[in-house]
Design an enzyme around this catalytic site. Sequence first.
Site, short mmCIF file in Angstrom:
data_model
loop_
_atom_site.label_atom_id
_atom_site.label_comp_id
_atom_site.label_asym_id
_atom_site.label_seq_id
_atom_site.Cartn_x
_atom_site.Cartn_y
_atom_site.Cartn_z
CD GLU A 131 4.10 0.36 6.96
OE1 GLU A 131 4.96 0.66 7.82
OE2 GLU A 131 3.72 1.17 6.09
CG ASP B 151 -0.20 -0.11 2.54
OD1 ASP B 151 0.77 -0.90 2.61
OD2 ASP B 151 -0.56 0.59 3.49
CD GLU C 61 8.72 0.55 5.52
OE1 GLU C 61 8.90 1.54 4.79
OE2 GLU C 61 7.59 0.18 5.89
#
Length: 381
Positions: A142, A80, A167
Amino acid sequence: MSKLQLATMLTNLIEIPSISCTNPKLDQSNRPVIDLLANWLSELGFSIEIIPLPDQPQKANLIATLGSGPGGLVLAGHTDTVPYDQQRWQYDPFKLTEAGNKWYGLGVCDMKGFFALAIEAIKSFLDKPLKQPLIILATADEESSMDGARALAKAGKPKARYAVIGEPTGLKPIYMHKGIMMERVHIKGQAGHSSNPALGINAIEVMHQVIDTILSFRTELATRYNNPLFEVPAPTLNLGCIHGGDNPNRICGECSLEYDLRPLPGLYCDELREMLQARISPISHDYQVPISVEAIFPGVEAFATDKNSTLIKTVETLTGHHAESVAFATEAPFLQELGMETVVLGPGNIDQAHQPDEYLSMDTVKPTVSLLQQLISEFCC
């Protein structure tokens, strides 16, 4: 490595909107992204498991597995993105644009780009038998609730020994981060005509006492808890927004305050809620008004991996960087709950995340692919 193939993968990922947001009007399904990744990985020989989120069939997690065994490596990311402000973007958020040795697009850095780079890294292992499984994990939501990671932790899957969450960290390993709580305090007073204060109970005045108490609690936390390994060494508490009343000549009947609290490792969300509730309850008694404290979302616990663990030592050696701490939260606590040594490590920089004209520098592509290949070789071959 084919730049064209990589750009094509990124294009296909970026052009699919998959915004997750607490505002239902902006929230979108991530299933098209999950299905796209599942198709790509299935063609590469991975076994595919698509797991819809409980009560949210339009959202799903993906577990794609190559090989088998009791250990193995998870390369994890979320599918997302955050919402965006079209007027502030120079480029089309849903079109991969190359300019100035950078790729621009919504989610290219945070963090759809990681999947494309991971798949590129995987290709060199397709003709080699793996001694331990390689798992690609793609999660939902998330950026809003972390419901995808929560569902996985509750289901007890996937199982592996090590996990890398891609990330954007500038390829510097992160072994520790703060947690995050978002809470709401609501006071229900008694409205009335402002000419006679005895006719009501002013919720704003009660909230004034609550705010004093919360700020005192913040000072108490900063005094009692400190970790110098963080840039901001104390837990932080931010008063984010307040809403109350409707007219100057009416006693305010209701007032709400929303705040953000970021705990250090060793402090837990439920414990902090109980501590603050114990301090606010006497105000409710003194004013004889109901005061509720509720979680806007369940919260994310702080995260810390043993700095002397095998995974941390390995990524420090491979990257040439000592493991660091950050203030932002990730899905790491949920993967750690599943029993995996976990590190946050990926291309791009958090400064580009959640910003107009989000980008991924093309200079980071080869180092990322090389690093992932070394990790796969170390933990799966």
